[in-house]
Design an enzyme around this catalytic site. Sequence first.
Site, mmCIF file in Angstrom:
data_model
loop_
_atom_site.group_PDB
_atom_site.id
_atom_site.type_symbol
_atom_site.label_atom_id
_atom_site.label_comp_id
_atom_site.label_asym_id
_atom_site.label_seq_id
_atom_site.Cartn_x
_atom_site.Cartn_y
_atom_site.Cartn_z
ATOM 1 C CB SER A 297 -0.959 -0.073 1.184
ATOM 2 O OG SER A 297 -2.106 0.654 0.883
ATOM 3 C CE LYS A 301 0.008 5.196 -1.921
ATOM 4 N NZ LYS A 301 -1.003 4.632 -2.740
ATOM 5 C CD1 TRP A 388 -8.001 3.181 -1.975
ATOM 6 C CD2 TRP A 388 -9.626 4.326 -3.004
ATOM 7 N NE1 TRP A 388 -7.903 4.487 -1.589
ATOM 8 C CE2 TRP A 388 -8.887 5.211 -2.201
ATOM 9 C CE3 TRP A 388 -10.708 4.819 -3.744
ATOM 10 C CZ2 TRP A 388 -9.175 6.574 -2.106
ATOM 11 C CZ3 TRP A 388 -10.992 6.176 -3.666
ATOM 12 C CH2 TRP A 388 -10.229 7.038 -2.851
ATOM 13 C CG HIS A 438 -5.687 -2.646 0.362
ATOM 14 N ND1 HIS A 438 -4.916 -2.264 -0.706
ATOM 15 C CD2 HIS A 438 -5.230 -1.940 1.422
ATOM 16 C CE1 HIS A 438 -4.041 -1.348 -0.317
ATOM 17 N NE2 HIS A 438 -4.207 -1.136 0.981
HETATM 18 C C1 GTR Z 1 -5.476 4.445 1.647
HETATM 19 C C2 GTR Z 1 -4.873 5.275 0.557
HETATM 20 C C3 GTR Z 1 -4.141 4.391 -0.382
HETATM 21 C C4 GTR Z 1 -3.254 3.389 0.324
HETATM 22 C C5 GTR Z 1 -3.800 2.916 1.643
HETATM 23 C C6 GTR Z 1 -2.793 2.303 2.618
HETATM 24 O O1 GTR Z 1 -6.272 5.124 2.494
HETATM 25 O O2 GTR Z 1 -5.910 5.963 -0.088
HETATM 26 O O3 GTR Z 1 -3.403 5.171 -1.305
HETATM 27 O O4 GTR Z 1 -1.977 3.844 0.451
HETATM 28 O O5 GTR Z 1 -4.404 3.915 2.354
HETATM 29 O O6 GTR Z 1 -1.631 2.662 2.674
HETATM 30 O O7 GTR Z 1 -3.235 1.454 3.386
#
Ligand code: GTR
Length: 459
Positions: A297, A301, A388, A438
């Site tokens: 997540s 990045k 998402w 996720h």
């Molecule tokens: C979310 C965000 C994503 C992702 C995620 C995470 O809220 O919108 O870009 O990075 O968090 O890191 O769990």
Amino acid sequence: MDIISNINFENLSENSTFRIRKAKLYDAYIMTTRFIILTLAVLAIWITIFGQIVPQKDPNYDENNVPKFDLPDPLTTFSGKKIKNSSEWIEERRPELLTFFSENVYGKVPCKIPIYQWKVVEQSGNALDGKACRKQVDLIFKKDNHTLRFNILMYLPNEAEKVPVFLGYNFYGNHTITNDTNILISDAWTRNDKSLGIDNHRLTEDSRGVRANRWPVEKIIDSGYGLATIFYCEVDPDRDDFSDGIHPFCYIEGQQCPASDEWGSISAWAWGLSRAMDYFEQDKDVDASKVIVFGHSRLGKTALWAGAQDERFSAVISNNSGCGGAALSKRRFGETIARINAAFPHWFCKNFRKYNDNEVALPVDQHELIALIAPRPVYVASAEKDLWADPRGEFLTAYFATPVYELFGKDGIPTQEMPPVNQPIHNTVAYHIRTGEHDVTDFDWEQYIKWADKQLLKK
Ligand code: GTR
């Protein structure tokens, strides 16, 4: 207003009626001016915070509504020159792309901060029933009146001498990744998560082992790899506050937050991974030529940005990294640049806000971030229900980075057709989409280990 409403209108001369009308007009004029000033002020605050005039509609999850867009060609320079071989890529295209991402997306690190000192604060040769050695190593940084410390937790298989290592940040502290009671609990600021027993922005015993499901330590050790992890908030707390973490180390006098082209938090976390790499080069138990940087997540990045910049990372894994990670921004599917900059204003550099709801103006896209890792192996992983993060957009970055890998004679993603779920492609550029949400699952780790065996250990 009050003065006018108290007047007895019946006893007024023509002259006074005229004056009253004038007063009413004047009053209306004041009201309108006030209204305009207020509207402009609200608009200015809105633009400063969100960098956009028209707020976005609901996120798009429909493939038919993905806008038509031109994807920049990684093999054509900004001035239009075609790149024909790997040396032109290395000498011309790679540096200009790296500079663009550095100054306009993640933000550049404005000064050098070397490790001041490192200390093994705890060590045991008898972890995991004697299978592994556990080390907890503090890296300490000092500059002017600033001090920062972050801790690397390491498990290394006992049977080998210098081992390849998976390195990745964790979200809630090193003590959350296993039930091992010897792991020190960080005193850094943390995000709260009541479901994980984390409250008041502090970590306690209550959260020990709560993220063990994401870190199959034994499986990793049994496969001959070491695991190293760091709590990311020790490097920079994940909140919109630039007075804490590593950022102040680089401020010039009077500076209170990074300049528009300077580092946001993702860049700061990527910096931390490179300092861990500096340490691994000193640790005789680690094979520093085989460090695989991993992240989920927002930390995916981070892993991509760390791997793009620091060529000492021999492979990179992005797990469900989504917008600003492996997903193509120009698709505007799920999370978009405007949304991420609004929700997490501290992650990217301020210059990135220029592209809020304005992806057409962006002269790069995330496939070029993946391409910066070439020719080193890179793995992009998605989850079917993680819309998402735009699974198709993540797949396409891997596909569109492939021509750069081919310049080096490496195999990437062969077609634009996504593979079926749970059927990974384990080339130098690797990809899978698994069933589920996720998350980081055993399935993900099994693939990463298999792929690392093939790519790095040539098994
Ligand atoms: C979310 C965000 C994503 C992702 C995620 C995470 O809220 O919108 O870009 O990075 O968090 O890191 O769990």
